[in-house]
Design a protein around this motif. Structure first.
Motif, PDB file in Angstrom:
ATOM      1  N   GLN A 211      -3.562   5.168  -1.850  1.00 40.82           N
ATOM      2  CA  GLN A 211      -4.392   6.335  -1.602  1.00 40.82           C
ATOM      3  C   GLN A 211      -4.290   7.219  -2.832  1.00 40.82           C
ATOM      4  OE1 GLN A 211      -3.178   8.840   1.673  1.00 40.82           O
ATOM      5  NE2 GLN A 211      -4.825  10.303   1.336  1.00 40.82           N
ATOM      6  N   VAL A 212      -5.421   7.472  -3.455  1.00 42.72           N
ATOM      7  CA  VAL A 212      -5.459   8.305  -4.652  1.00 42.72           C
ATOM      8  C   VAL A 212      -6.249   9.565  -4.333  1.00 42.72           C
ATOM      9  CG1 VAL A 212      -6.275   8.489  -7.022  1.00 42.72           C
ATOM     10  CG2 VAL A 212      -5.232   6.359  -6.230  1.00 42.72           C
TER      11      VAL A 212
ATOM     12  N   TYR B   2       0.849  -1.199   0.000  1.00 41.81           N
ATOM     13  CA  TYR B   2       0.000   0.000   0.000  1.00 41.81           C
ATOM     14  C   TYR B   2       0.874   1.234   0.000  1.00 41.81           C
ATOM     15  CZ  TYR B   2      -3.270   3.583   1.739  1.00 41.81           C
ATOM     16  OH  TYR B   2      -4.025   4.717   1.897  1.00 41.81           O
ATOM     17  N   THR B   3       0.631   2.140  -0.936  1.00 43.31           N
ATOM     18  CA  THR B   3       1.377   3.385  -1.003  1.00 43.31           C
ATOM     19  C   THR B   3       0.472   4.562  -0.691  1.00 43.31           C
ATOM     20  OG1 THR B   3       2.766   4.807  -2.391  1.00 43.31           O
ATOM     21  CG2 THR B   3       1.012   3.609  -3.501  1.00 43.31           C
TER      22      THR B   3
ATOM     23  N   SER C 256       4.170   8.537   3.298  1.00 37.44           N
ATOM     24  CA  SER C 256       4.850   9.798   2.955  1.00 37.44           C
ATOM     25  C   SER C 256       5.600   9.737   1.634  1.00 37.44           C
ATOM     26  CB  SER C 256       5.803  10.201   4.090  1.00 37.44           C
ATOM     27  OG  SER C 256       5.117  10.314   5.315  1.00 37.44           O
ATOM     28  N   GLU C 257       4.977   9.122   0.637  1.00 38.45           N
ATOM     29  CA  GLU C 257       5.552   9.029  -0.712  1.00 38.45           C
ATOM     30  C   GLU C 257       6.884   8.283  -0.736  1.00 38.45           C
ATOM     31  OE1 GLU C 257       4.217  12.688  -3.298  1.00 38.45           O
ATOM     32  OE2 GLU C 257       5.178  13.466  -1.476  1.00 38.45           O
TER      33      GLU C 257
ATOM     34  N   SER D  55       0.446   7.530  -7.695  1.00 37.20           N
ATOM     35  CA  SER D  55      -0.213   6.472  -6.921  1.00 37.20           C
ATOM     36  C   SER D  55      -1.108   5.585  -7.770  1.00 37.20           C
ATOM     37  CB  SER D  55      -1.017   7.087  -5.775  1.00 37.20           C
ATOM     38  OG  SER D  55      -0.183   7.758  -4.877  1.00 37.20           O
ATOM     39  N   LEU D  56      -1.931   6.207  -8.598  1.00 39.12           N
ATOM     40  CA  LEU D  56      -2.839   5.422  -9.426  1.00 39.12           C
ATOM     41  C   LEU D  56      -2.073   4.571 -10.417  1.00 39.12           C
ATOM     42  CD1 LEU D  56      -5.732   4.708 -10.285  1.00 39.12           C
ATOM     43  CD2 LEU D  56      -5.635   6.657 -11.861  1.00 39.12           C
ATOM     44  N   GLN D  57      -1.129   5.175 -11.120  1.00 42.14           N
ATOM     45  CA  GLN D  57      -0.369   4.433 -12.125  1.00 42.14           C
ATOM     46  C   GLN D  57       0.412   3.295 -11.488  1.00 42.14           C
ATOM     47  OE1 GLN D  57      -0.562   4.774 -15.465  1.00 42.14           O
ATOM     48  NE2 GLN D  57       0.692   2.919 -15.510  1.00 42.14           N
TER      49      GLN D  57
END
Length: 370
Positions: free
Chosen positions: A109-110, A51-52, A87-88, A96-98
């Motif tokens: 999280q988008v 999860y990012t 925190s990226e 995030s989506l890509q």
């Protein structure tokens, strides 16, 4: 994603079911077909999901996902776990989506602010003046995914599913000097983002794009006169709850959104009881989010009050005039084209339905009432 399993990858279908919603929406997942998907999980079949997020580990948004992950792990007896990257640290917010699509992450999280080109209908969540009830907004986004084909289609086209919305809260305007009406914002440089910047332009303010981490120093140095595109729950994180002389509730209401998405193929590959665990935990996610929003919002409220911050709000008449003159919702429909009008209509309907039965009050509103 690390998967330990003996079964082969299936090609099951995924059904998102609508439900009567009180405080939360319902995420429905069902699977069919042979192989691993749609069957009971075997003892040696586990999923470790990456999860990012661009949020830090103590934000209300991250705490919400942590609670969701704990429930999923419990429901699957450890068969599904989540590996968090805050925190990226894995990818940037705009990736995030890509990253969820190409496999660098399984979940993300988008934020609506970062997804305008890939998920255009999702940007309905950024429209100002639509609701001051975060619960109503979150439930409406959940229902849009379940019931509006144009909204859901954007996610499906990208190969992801929207699991649940995360808490944001309503817009705060923090200022060095007081403002009694929207006209008092004219000429001020105010940090803002997304569609809220259009609202700022509408009253003659100068929207300034900057990360939230730069707001504190920029306010101190006079680079900006104020900030928005933040909720009260964000203020402690960025040191603003003890350094903002004037806090305004401008009537903008909900101003953005973020949602948790998961790779479509990944969900399709899961056994049916694991999919059911995702669904069950997602039913509770809005409630988790509101709990965490309240906790951090109340903390910021106490800090603001202790630091002597002055609170104010614009009159209902001023806000209505601001909304009508700005014409932001109408412009959004025109710019998006296609089925945008149906998305906005459903969004408003779902907000109205939830608001009628909701007694939730945003922490900023509650703070000003104390």
């Amino acid at each position: 994603m690390n998967i330990t399993r003996k079964s082969t990858r299936p090609t099951p279908s995924v059904l998102w079911r609508s439900a009567a919603i009180g405080a939360v929406g319902v995420l429905g997942l069902s699977a069919c077909g042979g192989g691993g998907g749609g069957e009971e999980a075997s003892a040696d079949e586990t999923f470790d999901l990456t999860y990012t997020t661009y949020s830090n580990d103590t934000s209300d948004q991250s705490l919400t996902v942590q609670r969701w992950a704990e429930e999923v792990e419990e429901l699957t007896d450890g068969g599904v776990t989540v590996d968090f990257h805050y925190s990226e640290s894995l990818v940037g917010a705009d990736e995030s989506l890509q990253a969820t699509i190409d496999g660098r992450a399984d979940m993300a999280q988008v934020g609506s602010l970062y997804a305008a080109s890939d998920l255009p209908m999702y940007t309905v969540s950024e429209l100002p003046f639509e609701t001051d009830n975060p619960e109503a907004q979150m439930v409406a986004l959940d229902q849009l995914y379940q019931e509006n084909e144009a909204y859901r289609g954007d996610f499906e086209q990208q190969g992801v599913q929207q699991l649940f919305p995360l808490p944001i809260g309503i817009a705060v305007v923090g200022l060095n000097d007081p403002a009694g009406s929207p006209d008092d914002l004219s000429g001020l440089s105010i940090r803002s983002g997304g569609v809220v910047s259009e609202a700022m332009i509408g009253v003659g303010a100068n929207p300034v794009s900057m990360t939230a981490t730069d707001v504190y120093e920029s306010m101190e140095r006079g680079v900006i006169d104020g900030y928005t595109s933040l909720g009260i729950a964000n203020l402690s994180t960025f040191g603003l709850s003890e350094s903002t002389p004037h806090v305004l509730e401008p009537g903008i209401g909900s101003y953005a959104s973020s949602v948790v998405v998961v790779n479509q193929e990944l969900v399709d590959s899961m056994p049916e009881d694991y999919q059911e665990a995702l669904r069950t935990a997602s039913e509770n996610a809005v409630g988790y989010g509101l709990d965490e929003l309240d906790t951090l919002g109340n903390q910021a409220c106490e800090e603001l009050q202790n630091s002597g911050t002055e609170f104010s709000s614009f009159s209902e008449e001023d806000v209505t005039a601001w909304q009508e003159e700005a014409g932001i919702a109408e412009a959004w429909v025109s710019d998006q084209g296609g089925d945008a009008e149906s998305v906005l209509e459903d969004y408003r309907q779902f907000i109205d339905e939830t608001t009628e039965s909701s007694d939730y009050s945003d922490p900023l509103v509650a703070c000003m009432g104390e």
